[in-house]
Design a protein around this motif. Structure first.
Motif, PDB file in Angstrom:
ATOM      1  N   SER A  46       0.807  -1.216   0.000  1.00  0.00           N
ATOM      2  CA  SER A  46       0.000   0.000   0.000  1.00  0.00           C
ATOM      3  C   SER A  46       0.845   1.274   0.000  1.00  0.00           C
ATOM      4  CB  SER A  46      -0.909   0.013   1.232  1.00  0.00           C
ATOM      5  OG  SER A  46      -1.555   1.260   1.322  1.00  0.00           O
ATOM      6  N   GLU A  47       0.391   2.252  -0.767  1.00  0.00           N
ATOM      7  CA  GLU A  47       1.019   3.581  -0.785  1.00  0.00           C
ATOM      8  C   GLU A  47       0.755   4.310   0.532  1.00  0.00           C
ATOM      9  OE1 GLU A  47       2.476   5.333  -3.423  1.00  0.00           O
ATOM     10  OE2 GLU A  47       2.509   3.491  -4.640  1.00  0.00           O
ATOM     11  N   GLU A  48      -0.279   3.874   1.239  1.00  0.00           N
ATOM     12  CA  GLU A  48      -0.694   4.562   2.472  1.00  0.00           C
ATOM     13  C   GLU A  48      -0.184   3.861   3.729  1.00  0.00           C
ATOM     14  OE1 GLU A  48      -3.684   7.025   2.521  1.00  0.00           O
ATOM     15  OE2 GLU A  48      -2.982   7.331   0.477  1.00  0.00           O
ATOM     16  N   GLY A  49       0.632   2.829   3.538  1.00  0.00           N
ATOM     17  CA  GLY A  49       1.094   2.054   4.682  1.00  0.00           C
ATOM     18  C   GLY A  49       1.914   2.888   5.660  1.00  0.00           C
ATOM     19  N   HIS A  50       1.798   2.578   6.937  1.00  0.00           N
ATOM     20  CA  HIS A  50       2.570   3.286   7.948  1.00  0.00           C
ATOM     21  C   HIS A  50       4.003   2.758   7.942  1.00  0.00           C
ATOM     22  CE1 HIS A  50      -0.829   5.044  10.502  1.00  0.00           C
ATOM     23  NE2 HIS A  50      -1.392   4.525   9.431  1.00  0.00           N
ATOM     24  N   THR A  51       4.960   3.656   8.073  1.00  0.00           N
ATOM     25  CA  THR A  51       6.354   3.208   8.095  1.00  0.00           C
ATOM     26  C   THR A  51       7.042   3.660   9.380  1.00  0.00           C
ATOM     27  OG1 THR A  51       6.861   5.169   6.803  1.00  0.00           O
ATOM     28  CG2 THR A  51       6.663   3.106   5.596  1.00  0.00           C
ATOM     29  N   ASP A  52       6.229   3.949  10.395  1.00  0.00           N
ATOM     30  CA  ASP A  52       6.804   4.413  11.659  1.00  0.00           C
ATOM     31  C   ASP A  52       6.721   3.345  12.748  1.00  0.00           C
ATOM     32  OD1 ASP A  52       4.125   4.325  12.034  1.00  0.00           O
ATOM     33  OD2 ASP A  52       3.877   6.410  12.659  1.00  0.00           O
ATOM     34  N   ARG A  53       6.522   2.103  12.326  1.00  0.00           N
ATOM     35  CA  ARG A  53       6.430   0.959  13.253  1.00  0.00           C
ATOM     36  C   ARG A  53       5.180   0.998  14.128  1.00  0.00           C
ATOM     37  NH1 ARG A  53      11.838   1.065  12.226  1.00  0.00           N
ATOM     38  NH2 ARG A  53      12.972  -0.880  12.545  1.00  0.00           N
ATOM     39  N   SER A  54       4.241   1.896  13.834  1.00  0.00           N
ATOM     40  CA  SER A  54       3.041   1.962  14.661  1.00  0.00           C
ATOM     41  C   SER A  54       2.025   0.919  14.201  1.00  0.00           C
ATOM     42  CB  SER A  54       2.412   3.355  14.578  1.00  0.00           C
ATOM     43  OG  SER A  54       2.002   3.629  13.251  1.00  0.00           O
ATOM     44  N   LYS A  55       2.216   0.402  12.987  1.00  0.00           N
ATOM     45  CA  LYS A  55       1.301  -0.601  12.424  1.00  0.00           C
ATOM     46  C   LYS A  55       2.131  -1.561  11.597  1.00  0.00           C
ATOM     47  CE  LYS A  55      -3.339   0.841  12.066  1.00  0.00           C
ATOM     48  NZ  LYS A  55      -4.394   0.071  11.446  1.00  0.00           N
ATOM     49  N   PRO A  56       1.611  -2.777  11.396  1.00  0.00           N
ATOM     50  CA  PRO A  56       2.343  -3.719  10.540  1.00  0.00           C
ATOM     51  C   PRO A  56       2.457  -3.173   9.114  1.00  0.00           C
ATOM     52  CG  PRO A  56       0.399  -4.755  11.523  1.00  0.00           C
ATOM     53  CD  PRO A  56       0.367  -3.329  11.917  1.00  0.00           C
ATOM     54  N   VAL A  57       3.372  -3.721   8.350  1.00  0.00           N
ATOM     55  CA  VAL A  57       3.506  -3.352   6.942  1.00  0.00           C
ATOM     56  C   VAL A  57       2.214  -3.754   6.217  1.00  0.00           C
ATOM     57  CG1 VAL A  57       4.830  -3.789   4.828  1.00  0.00           C
ATOM     58  CG2 VAL A  57       5.999  -3.678   7.052  1.00  0.00           C
ATOM     59  N   ARG A  58       1.630  -2.827   5.456  1.00  0.00           N
ATOM     60  CA  ARG A  58       0.377  -3.129   4.740  1.00  0.00           C
ATOM     61  C   ARG A  58       0.724  -3.581   3.320  1.00  0.00           C
ATOM     62  NH1 ARG A  58      -4.214  -4.680   6.282  1.00  0.00           N
ATOM     63  NH2 ARG A  58      -4.712  -2.897   7.608  1.00  0.00           N
ATOM     64  N   GLY A  59       1.011  -4.860   3.205  1.00  0.00           N
ATOM     65  CA  GLY A  59       1.324  -5.408   1.891  1.00  0.00           C
ATOM     66  C   GLY A  59       2.389  -6.474   1.997  1.00  0.00           C
ATOM     67  N   GLY A  60       2.757  -7.041   0.871  1.00  0.00           N
ATOM     68  CA  GLY A  60       3.769  -8.096   0.860  1.00  0.00           C
ATOM     69  C   GLY A  60       3.265  -9.341   1.568  1.00  0.00           C
ATOM     70  N   VAL A  61       4.103  -9.875   2.449  1.00  0.00           N
ATOM     71  CA  VAL A  61       3.718 -11.105   3.164  1.00  0.00           C
ATOM     72  C   VAL A  61       3.926 -10.938   4.673  1.00  0.00           C
ATOM     73  CG1 VAL A  61       3.944 -13.636   3.245  1.00  0.00           C
ATOM     74  CG2 VAL A  61       4.526 -12.416   1.141  1.00  0.00           C
ATOM     75  N   PRO A  62       3.048 -10.188   5.357  1.00  0.00           N
ATOM     76  CA  PRO A  62       3.150 -10.140   6.821  1.00  0.00           C
ATOM     77  C   PRO A  62       2.966 -11.546   7.406  1.00  0.00           C
ATOM     78  CG  PRO A  62       1.663  -8.432   6.015  1.00  0.00           C
ATOM     79  CD  PRO A  62       1.968  -9.340   4.854  1.00  0.00           C
ATOM     80  N   LEU A  63       3.659 -11.811   8.492  1.00  0.00           N
ATOM     81  CA  LEU A  63       3.592 -13.142   9.109  1.00  0.00           C
ATOM     82  C   LEU A  63       2.702 -13.094  10.335  1.00  0.00           C
ATOM     83  CD1 LEU A  63       7.432 -13.739   8.896  1.00  0.00           C
ATOM     84  CD2 LEU A  63       5.693 -14.723   7.393  1.00  0.00           C
ATOM     85  N   VAL A  64       1.689 -13.937  10.317  1.00  0.00           N
ATOM     86  CA  VAL A  64       0.762 -13.996  11.447  1.00  0.00           C
ATOM     87  C   VAL A  64       1.213 -15.119  12.393  1.00  0.00           C
ATOM     88  CG1 VAL A  64      -1.626 -14.512  12.095  1.00  0.00           C
ATOM     89  CG2 VAL A  64      -1.157 -13.060  10.106  1.00  0.00           C
ATOM     90  N   PHE A  65       1.481 -14.799  13.646  1.00  0.00           N
ATOM     91  CA  PHE A  65       1.898 -15.769  14.664  1.00  0.00           C
ATOM     92  C   PHE A  65       1.885 -15.046  16.004  1.00  0.00           C
ATOM     93  CE2 PHE A  65       5.001 -17.608  17.528  1.00  0.00           C
ATOM     94  CZ  PHE A  65       4.768 -18.972  17.411  1.00  0.00           C
ATOM     95  N   PRO A  66       1.489 -15.617  17.109  1.00  0.00           N
ATOM     96  CA  PRO A  66       1.010 -16.988  17.297  1.00  0.00           C
ATOM     97  C   PRO A  66      -0.513 -17.123  17.222  1.00  0.00           C
ATOM     98  CG  PRO A  66       1.406 -15.998  19.426  1.00  0.00           C
ATOM     99  CD  PRO A  66       1.687 -14.936  18.389  1.00  0.00           C
TER     100      PRO A  66
END
Ligand code: BG6
Length: 291
Positions: A46-66
């Motif tokens: 996403s062009e609107e994704g947060h890049t300040d570590r306040s939210k996960p990366v919006r796009g690609g392959v975020p890893l869901v665990f646990p």
């Protein structure tokens, strides 16, 4: 530099032989770009994704665990918002590059989830192929239960033209409906509204036909032996937020749903158990081709 301030440190790895490349953020260990040998981007970010570590990366392959849901833990768990380390120098052989990232339980994770684990995010790519896997290793003394998911965002041309083939006959939970267990009767599946379903017992190949001429073919598996034995099918989440949900997401553009869709292999309809010293591996093998 991101739109919302901050920037995410990322590692870029390029194949010397074929020129394909990936980028992976340290934050979340998220693979957020894969370009094939022609330099064509295959993953949505996403062009609107947060890049300040306040939210996960919006796009690609975020890893869901646990875990997939929320509850006492953050929604979709903490792996996607933890700092990952490069395991070793990337290697390349015959145009195939291998790179791995690790996350080990630490003070922060133990505070919210009291189990000792090691996660390895392994990425293997070549001219038109991408394989990603999440290895879950129990390095503690007691068994733990967990859920996991490779939350993969594909970049597509036009969601209204997309056809998903290969899920017919599987049962699914529709997360948007109350009475919500169904059997998939469509082949292909097309999109004309918000879609959020959890299919069970999927193993692929699942094909995404992208409007005109592109095809993405996905095989998925999970295995409970280090050597890849005991292979079983897994769940697959199919997601597109469509119009209203998109407007409600602060880190996603209102119109971006047209060019993305998520097909996310994992284990989310139930919990898996990992015994001490055991390894559990979730893998997706993706081939991008032209028809
Ligand atoms: C999908 C879920 O996997 O992820 C959806 O099925 C959810 O319900 C989507 O909306 C995105 O989640 P998040 O936490 O990244 O906004």
């Amino acid at each position: 530099e991101g739109k919302h301030g901050g920037s995410l440190e990322a590692l870029e790895v390029t194949s010397d032989e074929c020129g394909a490349s990936i980028r992976v953020t340290k934050f979340g260990g998220t693979l957020y770009s894969y370009k094939d040998a022609d330099g064509e981007e295959k993953l949505f970010a996403s062009e609107e994704g947060h890049t300040d570590r306040s939210k996960p990366v919006r796009g690609g392959v975020p890893l869901v665990f646990p875990q997939f849901g929320g509850g006492e833990l953050p929604k979709h768990g903490f792996a996607r918002t933890s700092e990952w380390l490069l395991e070793d120098t990337p290697t390349e052989q015959d145009g195939i590059v291998t790179v791995a990232f690790v996350l080990e339980s630490n003070e922060e994770t133990l505070k919210i989830w009291p189990f000792k684990f090691k996660l390895v995010h392994n990425i293997v790519f070549g001219a038109s192929k991408l394989q990603t896997s999440m290895h879950v290793v129990n390095v503690g003394e007691e068994a733990f239960k967990f859920q996991a998911l490779l939350h993969t965002y594909y970049l597509i041309e036009d969601i209204s033209q997309v056809q998903v083939v290969g899920l017919k006959g599987l049962s699914y939970v529709d997360q948007l409906r109350e009475s919500n267990t169904f059997t998939e009767e469509n082949d292909p599946i097309t999109f004309e509204a918000e879609t959020d379903r959890i299919y069970t017992d999927a193993k692929g190949p699942i094909e995404i036909l992208d409007g005109k001429s592109k095809k993405i073919s996905i095989e998925l598996s999970l295995s409970t032996g280090e050597d890849g034995t005991d292979i079983k099918p897994c769940d697959a989440v199919l997601w597109n937020p469509w119009t209203e949900k998109s407007k409600g997401m602060g880190d996603f553009g209102d119109e971006e749903f047209h060019t993305m869709m998520c097909l996310e292999p994992g284990c989310v309809s139930r919990y898996e158990t990992c015994e001490p010293n055991a390894t559990w591996v979730l893998t997706q093998r993706v081939t991008f081709s032209k028809m």
